[in-house]
Design a protein around this motif. Structure first.
Motif, PDB file in Angstrom:
ATOM      1  N   LEU A 157       0.818  -1.207   0.000  1.00 35.73           N
ATOM      2  CA  LEU A 157       0.000   0.000   0.000  1.00 35.73           C
ATOM      3  C   LEU A 157       0.857   1.265   0.000  1.00 35.73           C
ATOM      4  N   TRP A 170      -5.530   5.783   0.086  1.00 35.05           N
ATOM      5  CA  TRP A 170      -4.813   4.509   0.026  1.00 35.05           C
ATOM      6  C   TRP A 170      -4.884   3.961  -1.406  1.00 35.05           C
ATOM      7  N   THR A 172      -2.395   1.280  -4.454  1.00 34.86           N
ATOM      8  CA  THR A 172      -1.230   0.440  -4.737  1.00 34.86           C
ATOM      9  C   THR A 172      -0.520   0.832  -6.030  1.00 34.86           C
TER      10      THR A 172
END
Length: 435
Positions: A157, A170, A172
């Motif tokens: 993350l 948040w 990726t």
């Protein structure tokens, strides 16, 4: 009565210039929401097809279709809101739907309420496609991890707290099993307009990041060819520096081939590398607008981009600079070769002129010899004619010594012929000098 502009000459683009700053207003986003953002590379023909496809969507949903295409179009269909933005080389679609606060993230997305089959028929080449789950939260970052980690398929993350902790982001920056990227925006105390601006900045960061990276495969493809040409050019330059005997036409042919390959590379890469620099600047400006704070143990979006995106952009910049430098070096080497060829040609011309000068001197000497012979020949024929005249006069009763007269006439004729030939020669020389 207030003064008016009615009689002044107004610029024809005045209204357009005023409206330009308002052509892409920020979205207003209520929480919770499901957002899907898709960016597609398009040709002019595909853009026209996309607009017709958008009109078809309105008819499918029972709404009046737009007539004219604009750079930014937004429409609320009740359960679904669509925003279409036209950029220089791509078109972006943002699909937003209201979310059930109790529903799990990413179980429904912004495209869930689209008519079946409509998205699959959208024209263009997809570059960016990702979902954003926007939620209202009250807990801190530690609660976030337990909330968000299950929905990112155990990928690493990246997270940050923008706007002085007003929200948390948040993501990726990776593709997930459904073929889409994923972001979660946890709103703490932002208004709907602030949340809309934050969400749009996140979408722009991800889209511009991917658009900037389009040049990286091209840079990697070009680099080996540049290395080969660099070595070849270095060898040619060293040969010229050693002042060795070289085959100038062959080297010029090799330099021309290198220059042609460089121009082919520049034609392929110049626009892409320039666009990469522009997209990178847009990413940096959007990151600066977030005003991020670090979440303990995780890279912020700015740190992630600085460590991952910036080196890729610098690689493209390096290849572009190397391409331009190689082009300049080829030009200098070609100029040196042209100078060598010109000097060789000048040397050959000098030798040719010297040879022509020698031949001219020989011809002049031969001409003088011929002039002397011509004086004798002309005098011989004139004396012959004079002898015939003297014989005719003597036979008709004129009394004189033919031998004495003929002897006296010989030097006179020779002198007269010589002076006549010299006068003609000097006249021709004068005419040549006047030219």
């Amino acid at each position: 009565m207030h003064p008016s502009l009615g009689r002044l000459d107004l610029h024809p683009l005045r209204d357009e210039l005023y409206n330009e700053l308002h052509s892409r207003p920020f979205q207003v986003l209520s929480c919770p929401a499901r957002v899907t953002h898709i960016a597609l590379l398009t040709t002019p023909g595909q853009r026209r097809e996309q607009f017709r496809h958008l009109q078809h969507l309105h008819r499918l949903l029972g709404f009046e279709a737009p007539v004219h295409e604009v750079s930014c179009y937004e429409k609320d269909f009740g359960t679904l809101r669509i925003r279409r933005e036209m950029h220089f080389e791509f078109a972006s679609y943002t699909f937003t739907s209201r979310a059930d606060p109790e529903a799990d993230p990413f179980t429904s997305t912004g495209i869930t309420h689209l008519p079946k089959g409509w998205l699959e028929q959208l024209q263009g080449t997809v570059v960016a496609a990702f979902h954003l789950d926007v939620q209202q939260v009250a807990g801190g970052p530690d609660v976030d991890l337990a909330r968000v980690r299950p929905w990112f398929e155990e990928l690493r993350l990246v997270g940050s707290s923008p706007q002085e902790g007003a929200a948390r982001i948040w993501g990726t920056f990776r593709l997930h099993s459904d073929g889409f990227g994923r972001f979660m925006i946890l709103n703490h105390h932002m208004s709907d307009s602030q949340l809309g601006r934050l969400t749009q900045r996140v979408m722009e960061i991800e889209t511009y990041r991917l658009m900037a990276l389009l040049a990286l495969p091209l840079a990697r493809d070009i680099s080996p060819g540049l290395a080969d040409m660099d070595q070849t050019l270095a060898a040619i330059t060293q040969t010229l520096a050693d002042n060795a005997d070289v085959d100038e036409p062959a080297i010029l042919a090799r330099l021309t081939d290198i220059a042609a390959r460089i121009e082919a590379f520049r034609a392929r890469s110049t626009f892409r590398f320039t666009a990469t620099r522009a997209y990178h600047q847009l990413v940096l400006s959007r990151l600066a607008a977030l005003r991020e704070d670090e979440l303990s143990g995780h890279l912020t979006l700015t740190e992630f981009m600085t460590r991952r995106l910036t080196p890729a952009v610098e690689t493209c910049q390096s290849v572009g600079d190397r391409l331009e430098d190689l082009s300049r070096r080829v030009d200098r080497a070609s100029e040196m070769m042209r100078t060598r060829v010109e000097l060789a040609i000048q040397s050959q011309n000098q030798e040719l002129l010297s040879s022509m000068d020698r031949r001219s001197k020989i011809q002049l000497m031969m001409q003088h010899t011929v002039e002397g012979l011509s004086v004798v020949a002309i005098s011989y024929y004139l004396i012959g004619l004079l002898k015939l005249g003297l014989d005719a006069a003597y036979d008709n009763g004129w009394t004189f010594n033919k031998s004495l007269v003929l002897g006296i006439a010989i030097p006179v004729v020779l002198g007269g012929v010589f002076l006549g030939v010299r006068r003609i020669h000097h006249r021709f020389l004068k005419m040549a000098r006047q030219q």
